[in-house]
Design a protein around this motif. Structure first.
Motif, PDB file in Angstrom:
ATOM      1  N   CYS A 148       0.832  -1.210   0.000  1.00  0.00           N
ATOM      2  CA  CYS A 148       0.000   0.000   0.000  1.00  0.00           C
ATOM      3  C   CYS A 148       0.868   1.262   0.000  1.00  0.00           C
ATOM      4  O   CYS A 148       1.847   1.346   0.741  1.00  0.00           O
ATOM      5  N   ILE A 149       0.511   2.232  -0.822  1.00  0.00           N
ATOM      6  CA  ILE A 149       1.268   3.499  -0.836  1.00  0.00           C
ATOM      7  C   ILE A 149       0.491   4.603  -0.119  1.00  0.00           C
ATOM      8  O   ILE A 149       0.818   5.777  -0.245  1.00  0.00           O
ATOM      9  N   LEU A 150      -0.563   4.229   0.591  1.00  0.00           N
ATOM     10  CA  LEU A 150      -1.320   5.160   1.444  1.00  0.00           C
ATOM     11  C   LEU A 150      -1.898   6.338   0.661  1.00  0.00           C
ATOM     12  O   LEU A 150      -1.909   7.473   1.145  1.00  0.00           O
ATOM     13  N   CYS A 151      -2.369   6.048  -0.541  1.00  0.00           N
ATOM     14  CA  CYS A 151      -2.919   7.134  -1.364  1.00  0.00           C
ATOM     15  C   CYS A 151      -4.308   7.551  -0.888  1.00  0.00           C
ATOM     16  O   CYS A 151      -4.804   8.601  -1.280  1.00  0.00           O
ATOM     17  N   SER A 152      -4.963   6.706  -0.111  1.00  0.00           N
ATOM     18  CA  SER A 152      -6.286   6.931   0.484  1.00  0.00           C
ATOM     19  C   SER A 152      -7.447   6.934  -0.512  1.00  0.00           C
ATOM     20  O   SER A 152      -8.557   7.316  -0.174  1.00  0.00           O
ATOM     21  N   ARG A 153      -7.199   6.495  -1.728  1.00  0.00           N
ATOM     22  CA  ARG A 153      -8.326   6.394  -2.671  1.00  0.00           C
ATOM     23  C   ARG A 153      -9.442   5.506  -2.101  1.00  0.00           C
ATOM     24  O   ARG A 153     -10.617   5.810  -2.204  1.00  0.00           O
ATOM     25  N   CYS A 154      -9.034   4.376  -1.509  1.00  0.00           N
ATOM     26  CA  CYS A 154     -10.033   3.419  -1.010  1.00  0.00           C
ATOM     27  C   CYS A 154     -10.861   4.032   0.125  1.00  0.00           C
ATOM     28  O   CYS A 154     -12.074   3.824   0.200  1.00  0.00           O
ATOM     29  N   ILE A 178      -3.801   1.014   6.087  1.00  0.00           N
ATOM     30  CA  ILE A 178      -5.252   1.018   5.892  1.00  0.00           C
ATOM     31  C   ILE A 178      -5.848  -0.098   6.736  1.00  0.00           C
ATOM     32  O   ILE A 178      -5.291  -1.187   6.803  1.00  0.00           O
ATOM     33  N   CYS A 198      -7.519   1.034  -6.507  1.00  0.00           N
ATOM     34  CA  CYS A 198      -6.222   0.929  -5.815  1.00  0.00           C
ATOM     35  C   CYS A 198      -5.146   0.909  -6.905  1.00  0.00           C
ATOM     36  O   CYS A 198      -5.127   0.015  -7.747  1.00  0.00           O
ATOM     37  N   PRO A 199      -4.245   1.878  -6.920  1.00  0.00           N
ATOM     38  CA  PRO A 199      -3.311   1.954  -8.055  1.00  0.00           C
ATOM     39  C   PRO A 199      -2.202   0.915  -7.997  1.00  0.00           C
ATOM     40  O   PRO A 199      -1.421   0.792  -8.928  1.00  0.00           O
ATOM     41  N   VAL A 200      -2.144   0.162  -6.881  1.00  0.00           N
ATOM     42  CA  VAL A 200      -1.086  -0.840  -6.717  1.00  0.00           C
ATOM     43  C   VAL A 200      -1.728  -2.177  -6.340  1.00  0.00           C
ATOM     44  O   VAL A 200      -2.946  -2.308  -6.395  1.00  0.00           O
ATOM     45  N   ALA A 202      -2.250  -3.567  -3.531  1.00  0.00           N
ATOM     46  CA  ALA A 202      -2.572  -3.687  -2.107  1.00  0.00           C
ATOM     47  C   ALA A 202      -3.970  -4.263  -1.884  1.00  0.00           C
ATOM     48  O   ALA A 202      -4.190  -5.005  -0.924  1.00  0.00           O
ATOM     49  N   LEU A 203      -4.903  -3.916  -2.739  1.00  0.00           N
ATOM     50  CA  LEU A 203      -6.263  -4.443  -2.595  1.00  0.00           C
ATOM     51  C   LEU A 203      -6.534  -5.367  -3.771  1.00  0.00           C
ATOM     52  O   LEU A 203      -6.515  -4.933  -4.926  1.00  0.00           O
TER      53      LEU A 203
HETATM   54  S1  SF4 Z   1      -6.164   2.525  -2.606  1.00  0.00           S
HETATM   55 FE1  SF4 Z   1      -4.591   0.945  -2.328  1.00  0.00          FE
HETATM   56  S2  SF4 Z   1      -2.656   2.048  -2.198  1.00  0.00           S
HETATM   57 FE2  SF4 Z   1      -4.283   3.541  -1.886  1.00  0.00          FE
HETATM   58  S3  SF4 Z   1      -4.525   3.616   0.343  1.00  0.00           S
HETATM   59 FE3  SF4 Z   1      -6.014   2.144  -0.405  1.00  0.00          FE
HETATM   60  S4  SF4 Z   1      -4.945   0.172  -0.251  1.00  0.00           S
HETATM   61 FE4  SF4 Z   1      -3.380   1.765  -0.118  1.00  0.00          FE
END
Ligand code: SF4
Ligand code: SF4
Ligand code: FES
Length: 503
Positions: A148-154, A178, A198-200, A202-203
């Motif tokens: 996760c890059i903590l972008c907070s989109r989710c 998250i 999620c751009p990576v 992580a999800l």
């Molecule tokens: S969208 Fe993905 S990368 Fe961004 S905060 Fe949520 S889990 Fe992390």
């Protein structure tokens, strides 16, 4: 309108848009992670930094609105260096486990590392901060905190679109991650969208993970059959089986999202398919099946044809023409296909049939029960699981010869004296008209399975066996005739192709 200079060229754009969107209008893609056009801007990843003349520090393009006279550089030396450094920072604790990551091949980290990183890590693997690798967030989604890059989109998706506070950013510094609120799970009816945005890696999707590498998938734009909204989707297949459904952005219909029910509404396409025509005397070739259907229809004193609100406009029109050309005395009504569910204020509509409106426009609604009470000898059911959907009709159907044109071994096909396989919407061309009167096309992504044929081709075959003339040179000819005969269908709505990642 605002005039600004982008990489040395003067451009004009609408007022009030940010620099990412403004640059995109001219094919200039500014890298970004936390920005998503469907969510509020947050400016936390710093990947979108650009240079603006007159401002000493780099600015984030996602939070900067274009202004008259602005001079913007997106590829200057300073900007390029910043991107490389941001990438190094984002990858500080990344486990570099791409070979086992489901996102590999469509990952924003891989993409931008190749374009803007290409640095060697200065952090030894054993110095990286370890986090939770497999966190069960809810029925559809698994979190790998290390990626996760903590972008907070989710988090923003849940707060702003789904309207539920299910996800939160907890802890501080390198330990930030998250998580769900205590005692809660990620289970809102739109939860699957966080996987797409999620751009990576992580999800990831419990339904899709580890099934197939994304570069093996073949994709086609389609329409969700789940309800009368008609959300735009991509169907993705491997070895002629649907592997996953993803949203296709259409700002007029579903924006960037789909509901979880729509996301999972594909399994029936892969299983319990009817592969060959079957009658009381066993399996039939397609030609023999058409002749057998013609025999049953010819011998019946009275015939009822039942249309379906999940058939395409073109197949519904073909059924009307079939009645007129081959069985002018037969009754023709439309039935329900699926029981209503509870709609919501986001996308889901109460009516779960994708083409109720088209069926009405084509004049195929009617009183199904009343038509059955008139005791027809034979009922030809087209793409409609009458018995599965309405078990209460079993009494009215008892004793009648049933012919089913069906894609699956559903309850109606199983009871039919003759069942003829037809293609699903994923195997044919067609169009549905949604509740707003928007007519949208879908396209084949799968090859027809077994001996299934498009409905209109089966109807042509039965008409031929009945001695009637009904033929279209190709699907295009049928579509043209359909739209000419029913101008209220309008013209086909444009079919945009944007994905949900929007990187
Ligand atoms: S969208 Fe993905 S990368 Fe961004 S905060 Fe949520 S889990 Fe992390
Ligand atoms: S809202 Fe309706 S059309 Fe949209 S994804 Fe859900 S079921 Fe499909
Ligand atoms: S800071 Fe602009 S996209 Fe993240």
């Amino acid at each position: 309108m605002a005039k600004f200079t982008l990489n040395g060229v003067e451009r004009e754009v609408p007022d009030g848009i940010n620099l990412i969107e403004a640059a995109l209008l001219f094919g200039v893609r500014i890298p970004h992670y936390c920005y998503h056009p469907g969510l509020s801007p947050e400016g936390n990843c710093r990947m979108c930094a650009v240079e603006i003349e007159g401002i000493p520090k780099l600015q984030t393009a996602c939070t900067t609105l274009v202004a008259d006279g602005m001079v913007v550089h997106t590829e200057s030396e300073k900007v390029i260096r910043e991107r490389t450094e941001v990438m190094e920072f984002l990858l500080r604790n990344h486990p570099i486990d791409c070979p086992i990551c489901d996102q590999a091949g469509e990952c924003g980290l891989q993409k931008y590392y190749m374009e803007h990183g290409l640095h060697d890590s200065r952090v030894a693997v054993e110095e990286k901060i370890l986090k939770r690798k497999r966190v069960d967030l809810g029925p559809l989604v698994v979190l790998d905190s290390e990626r996760c890059i903590l972008c907070s989109r989710c988090v923003r998706f849940c707060d702003e679109i789904a309207g539920v506070r299910e996800l939160v950013l907890a802890n501080r510094g390198g330990r930030s991650e998250i998580t769900t609120f205590p005692g809660r799970t990620l289970e809102n009816p739109y939860s699957g969208n966080v996987i797409d945005i999620c751009p990576v890696g992580a999800l990831t999707s419990k339904d899709f993970r580890f099934k197939v590498r994304v570069w093996f998938l073949k994709t086609a734009g389609s329409i969700c059959p789940g309800c009368e909204r008609g959300c735009n989707i991509y169907i993705e297949q491997y070895q002629n089986e649907v592997q996953r459904i993803r949203p296709r952005a259409n700002l007029d219909v579903n924006r960037w999202w789909i509901c979880d029910d729509g996301r999972l509404d594909y399994k029936w396409i892969n299983r319990d398919r009817l592969l060959r025509a079957e009658g009381e005397a066993g399996a039939h070739s397609p030609e023999r099946a058409d002749e057998e259907a013609a025999r049953i229809l010819r011998e019946a004193g009275s015939v009822l044809l039942v249309a379906s609100p999940r058939s395409s406009n073109e197949n519904l029109f073909a059924l009307k023409r079939f009645r007129d050309a081959a069985l002018p005395r037969a009754a023709l009504v439309g039935g329900s296909f699926r029981k209503p569910w509870e709609g919501d204020r986001i996308l889901k509509r109460p009516d779960r049939n994708p083409n109720r409106k088209g069926m009405e426009i084509l004049g195929l609604s009617g009183d199904l029960e009343g038509a059955l009470r008139k005791a027809p000898d034979c009922v030809l059911v087209v793409e409609n699981d009458l018995l599965g959907d309405r078990p209460d009709l079993a009494d009215l159907l008892r004793g009648k010869k049933l012919i089913a044109l069906a894609s699956n071994r559903d309850a109606t096909a199983e009871k039919a004296a003759l069942r003829i396989p037809v293609c699903t919407y994923a195997e044919t061309e067609g169009s549905w008209t949604n509740f707003e009167g928007r007519t949208q096309a879908f396209h084949p992504v799968l090859k027809a399975v077994g001996e299934s044929r498009p409905v209109f081709r089966v109807l042509e075959g039965i008409a031929r066996a009945l001695g009637a003339s009904l033929e279209w040179s190709d699907f295009g000819a049928l579509r043209e005739e359909t739209f000419q005969a029913a101008p209220a269908l309008g013209s086909l709505s444009p079919s945009p192709g944007g994905g949900a990642h929007a990187l």
